[in-house]
Design a protein around this motif. Structure first.
Motif, short mmCIF file in Angstrom:
data_model
loop_
_atom_site.label_atom_id
_atom_site.label_comp_id
_atom_site.label_asym_id
_atom_site.label_seq_id
_atom_site.Cartn_x
_atom_site.Cartn_y
_atom_site.Cartn_z
N VAL A 175 3.84 7.80 3.15
CA VAL A 175 4.51 6.51 3.05
C VAL A 175 3.44 5.47 2.73
CG1 VAL A 175 5.89 4.79 4.24
CG2 VAL A 175 6.17 7.19 4.80
N GLU A 176 3.69 4.68 1.68
CA GLU A 176 2.76 3.61 1.31
C GLU A 176 3.58 2.35 1.08
OE1 GLU A 176 -0.95 2.81 -1.73
OE2 GLU A 176 0.31 4.56 -2.02
N MET A 177 3.16 1.24 1.71
CA MET A 177 3.92 0.00 1.60
C MET A 177 3.06 -1.19 2.01
SD MET A 177 6.37 0.42 4.88
CE MET A 177 5.71 1.04 6.41
N GLY A 178 3.52 -2.37 1.64
CA GLY A 178 2.93 -3.60 2.14
C GLY A 178 2.21 -4.41 1.09
N LEU A 179 2.37 -5.72 1.18
CA LEU A 179 1.68 -6.64 0.28
C LEU A 179 0.49 -7.25 1.00
CD1 LEU A 179 1.78 -7.97 -2.50
CD2 LEU A 179 3.19 -9.75 -1.53
N ARG A 180 0.74 -7.78 2.18
CA ARG A 180 -0.34 -8.41 2.95
C ARG A 180 -1.19 -7.34 3.63
NH1 ARG A 180 0.29 -11.39 8.42
NH2 ARG A 180 1.93 -9.86 8.45
N ASN A 181 -0.56 -6.45 4.39
CA ASN A 181 -1.24 -5.33 5.04
C ASN A 181 -0.77 -4.06 4.37
OD1 ASN A 181 -2.38 -7.09 6.89
ND2 ASN A 181 -0.73 -6.83 8.36
N ASN A 182 -1.59 -3.52 3.50
CA ASN A 182 -1.21 -2.29 2.81
C ASN A 182 -1.34 -1.12 3.78
OD1 ASN A 182 -0.64 -0.29 1.01
ND2 ASN A 182 -2.06 -0.99 -0.55
N THR A 183 -0.22 -0.44 4.03
CA THR A 183 -0.16 0.66 4.97
C THR A 183 0.04 1.96 4.22
OG1 THR A 183 0.88 -0.83 6.56
CG2 THR A 183 1.05 1.51 7.01
N LYS A 184 -0.72 2.96 4.57
CA LYS A 184 -0.57 4.28 3.98
C LYS A 184 -0.62 5.29 5.13
CE LYS A 184 -2.25 6.99 0.11
NZ LYS A 184 -3.25 7.02 -0.96
N VAL A 185 0.47 6.03 5.31
CA VAL A 185 0.59 6.96 6.43
C VAL A 185 0.99 8.33 5.90
CG1 VAL A 185 1.79 7.42 8.60
CG2 VAL A 185 1.34 5.07 7.93
#
Length: 189
Positions: free
Chosen positions: A106-116
């Motif tokens: 899962v990868e998402m986010g504009l301010r805090n880019n999260t990749k799990v």
């Protein structure tokens, strides 16, 4: 030739949540939370700077309250919707779900880019949530709770919104290799 550690593997399937879908999610989400944030911000500023309501003597107070309250409530709801849409877009911008052979990424986010990376063996619980408006738009939220040594379940929970039923089904098939029988189904009154 096997790809090296620096090269990425090709996913078995993938799903990208578009910006339009994020706008739909924001518009159909709980925007009263955004209104609550605005009200809390107002009262914090009011208390911090000790602002007092000062009304001119020539304007009748009752007449001003009747006209202004309707406009104020509509404006507050519209601003709350704007805040919720903005929060949804910033938090889930460029949301991608990729399934590889042994993990779901899962990868998402504009301010805090999260990749799990989520391995099926660590998944403890899967929830699928929606509300009546999102159900009409066929948008569902997947909440995944991972097994963790921490006592706080919220820290080990991943929430991914904006998926159609087919993607939810694919994710469930990845996590649970056999057919799942729902034990609990909560239906609102």
């Amino acid at each position: 030739i096997q790809p090296g550690p620096g090269l990425s593997k090709k996913p078995e399937w993938e799903h990208h949540v578009s910006l339009g879908t994020l706008f739909k999610l924001g518009l159909t989400s709980n925007y009263l939370r955004g209104v609550g944030l605005i009200i809390a911000f107002y009262f914090t500023l009011r208390e911090q700077f000790m602002l007092e309501e000062v009304l001119p003597a020539e304007i009748p107070r009752q007449q001003m309250i009747e006209k202004g309250s309707f406009i104020f409530i509509i404006g507050l709801l519209l601003f709350g919707m704007f805040i919720t849409v903005a929060e949804t877009v910033i938090k889930y911008y460029d949301l991608n779900l990729n399934q590889f052979r042994d993990s779901l990424q899962v990868e998402m986010g504009l301010r805090n880019n999260t990749k799990v990376n989520i391995r099926a063996a660590r998944v403890q619980m899967v929830e699928v949530n929606t509300n009546p408006l999102q159900k009409l738009l066929k948008l569902f939220t997947l909440k995944i709770s991972l097994a963790s040594s921490e006592n706080d379940l919220e820290k080990s929970r991943i929430t991914i919104p904006g998926f159609p039923p087919e993607v939810i089904s694919e994710a469930k098939t990845f996590f649970f290799k056999k057919e799942i029988i729902e034990k609990i189904r909560i239906i609102p009154h």
